[in-house]
Motif scaffolding. Structure first.
Motif, short mmCIF file in Angstrom:
data_model
loop_
_atom_site.label_atom_id
_atom_site.label_comp_id
_atom_site.label_asym_id
_atom_site.label_seq_id
_atom_site.Cartn_x
_atom_site.Cartn_y
_atom_site.Cartn_z
N GLN A 1 44.34 45.01 32.35
CA GLN A 1 43.34 45.42 33.33
C GLN A 1 43.77 45.07 34.75
N ARG B 1 36.63 44.12 42.18
CA ARG B 1 37.07 44.28 40.79
C ARG B 1 38.38 43.55 40.53
N ASN C 1 37.37 40.18 39.80
CA ASN C 1 36.69 40.11 38.50
C ASN C 1 37.69 40.06 37.34
N VAL C 2 38.68 40.95 37.37
CA VAL C 2 39.62 41.00 36.25
C VAL C 2 40.66 39.90 36.32
N GLU D 1 36.29 48.80 30.86
CA GLU D 1 35.27 47.79 31.14
C GLU D 1 34.15 47.86 30.10
N PRO E 1 31.18 41.30 29.86
CA PRO E 1 31.39 41.82 31.20
C PRO E 1 32.42 41.01 31.95
N SER E 2 32.91 41.59 33.02
CA SER E 2 33.88 40.88 33.85
C SER E 2 33.27 39.60 34.37
N SER F 1 30.85 40.54 39.84
CA SER F 1 31.07 41.72 39.01
C SER F 1 29.92 42.68 39.17
#
Length: 424
Positions: A201, A313, A316-317, A379, A385-386, A407
């Motif tokens: 990701q 994002r 987040n990842v 996702e 979830p992230s 996120s």
């Protein structure tokens, strides 16, 4: 807010002006250096390549070095790079000076951002980052058009001298105003943070950021010859149009930063789709000056409207690596800012004309739109979830506005910074 934070913002103004000002200086540089405009455009790619390499490498290399001394060394190296560019006798020397400047720029971002948040209370970190990164937005609104204006009236070298002067002012400010900043009590573990690069990701997001930024800067880098040779405007209009692009970028960043917390993928889809449409319309109607000017503003708006979500994002990842997450986002943006101008120059060299970079840019952003859909599917296919971004003093990202972005798929209400790349 400490005055030292505002001084860092001034330094960022100089960094951002240098990174993006060549978009308004390509014709005079090409004439003076006896190279084609596409070859001159590679100078933009050179800076971006330096940022790609420098962001993660210098973020890691300077983790345990004294903050103030490192800032002094980096802003000095950046200023010397501008002087070398102003005095460059050949294209090759100018090219090398851009890489040197970019490496120093990337390192200053990495250290400057962590220093800014270290000088304020935890509750003021977002404001500190907004002040510092705001220097980049102001560079797009004022610095880049001013560079084009100087290039038009005093020669392109004067723009490099001006940025060198701003760097000298920033150096004095760093020496006199930046306090001694203690290193974090808990030393970052680089080996653990490097493990994020095993995550697919993360690499998908790197590609998404690179394509979204590269598509816009594929066209933006050759905006000056498009306006003069296709739209029929005089070269005196170029600074004004670049200022409109910068105003659009600033407004887009502010709005995108507010919306991205609640609907991250909504911002990504709408912003990247809008950029694709605007670039295609620019390619078709570039011959109409009023339309080209209006679309320059709209492209700036749509491109930077997505910046908060792209940054959020990535955090987040890659939330397990707060030290490298922002550096990775910066490197990804500048990878696009290197590839985009190269592609634009390639299609011009193939005799497709100055409209062709806008077409090529639209294809890149269309590819980014496809990757956005793939990222959303990935996702949703995961069972959890992230993870939201952890607070960290190591958040160096010049091209994206959110230092502590949550996120889109959780209920964390913490605000994202709305400041605006690559692209550069």
């Amino acid at each position: 807010m400490p005055l030292a934070v505002y001084m860092l913002g001034l330094a960022v103004f100089a960094l951002g002006t240098s990174e993006f000002m060549l978009s308004g200086l390509l014709p005079p540089i090409a004439d003076d250096m006896n190279v084609s405009i596409p070859q001159a455009g590679l100078l933009i790619s050179a800076f971006a390549i330096g940022m790609v390499i420098g962001a993660p490498v210098l973020a890691a290399a300077t983790l345990r070095l004294p903050r103030k001394a490192t800032l002094i060394a980096l802003i000095t190296a950046f200023g010397l790079g501008q002087i070398a560019g102003a005095l460059a006798p050949t294209y090759e020397v100018l090219f090398a000076s851009r890489i040197l400047s970019a490496l120093a720029c990337a390192g200053f971002w990495a250290v400057g951002a962590s220093s800014a948040v270290a000088m304020v209370a935890v509750t003021q970190r977002a404001r500190a980052m907004a002040v510092m990164i705001g220097g980049l937005s102001i560079a797009n609104v004022l610095g880049v058009p001013a560079g084009a204006f100087l290039g038009e009236h005093l020669g392109w070298r004067s723009a490099f001298w001006a940025v060198g002067g701003a760097s000298a002012v920033a150096l004095v400010g760093v020496v006199t105003l930046i306090p001694r900043i203690p290193l974090p009590a808990e030393k970052p573990r680089l080996k653990r943070e490097l493990s994020i690069y095993k995550d697919g990701q993360v690499w998908l997001q790197v590609a998404l950021v690179a394509l979204a930024g590269g598509g816009v800067f594929c066209a933006f880098s050759y905006l000056a010859p498009l306006l003069t040779d296709v739209s029929g405007l005089s070269s005196g209009w170029v600074p004004t149009v670049l200022a409109l692009f910068g105003i659009g970028a600033l407004l887009g960043t502010m709005l995108g930063g507010r919306i991205a917390d609640a609907n991250l993928f909504g911002v990504l889809f709408s912003g990247i789709l809008a950029s694709t449409v605007f670039l295609a319309v620019l390619a078709v109607f570039a011959g109409t000056a009023a339309v080209a000017v209006a679309l320059s503003f709209l492209v700036g708006f749509s491109a930077f409207y997505t910046a908060p979500a792209l940054n959020a994002r990535m955090f987040n990842v890659a939330s397990a690596a707060p030290t490298l997450a922002a550096a990775t986002a910066t490197a990804a943006f500048n990878a696009g800012n290197a590839f985009g101008p190269w592609l634009g120059g390639t299609v011009i060299d193939a005799d497709f004309g100055y409209r062709s970079p806008a077409w090529a840019g639209a294809l890149l952003t269309l590819a980014a739109l496809v990757l956005t859909y793939a990222a959303l599917r990935w996702e949703r296919s995961t069972s959890k979830p992230s993870r939201p971004l952890m607070h960290s003093p190591n958040v160096p990202s010049p091209n994206v506005p959110s230092a502590n972005a949550p996120s889109a798929l959780n209920d964390d209400p913490s605000p994202a910074n709305a400041v605006a790349g690559r692209p550069e």
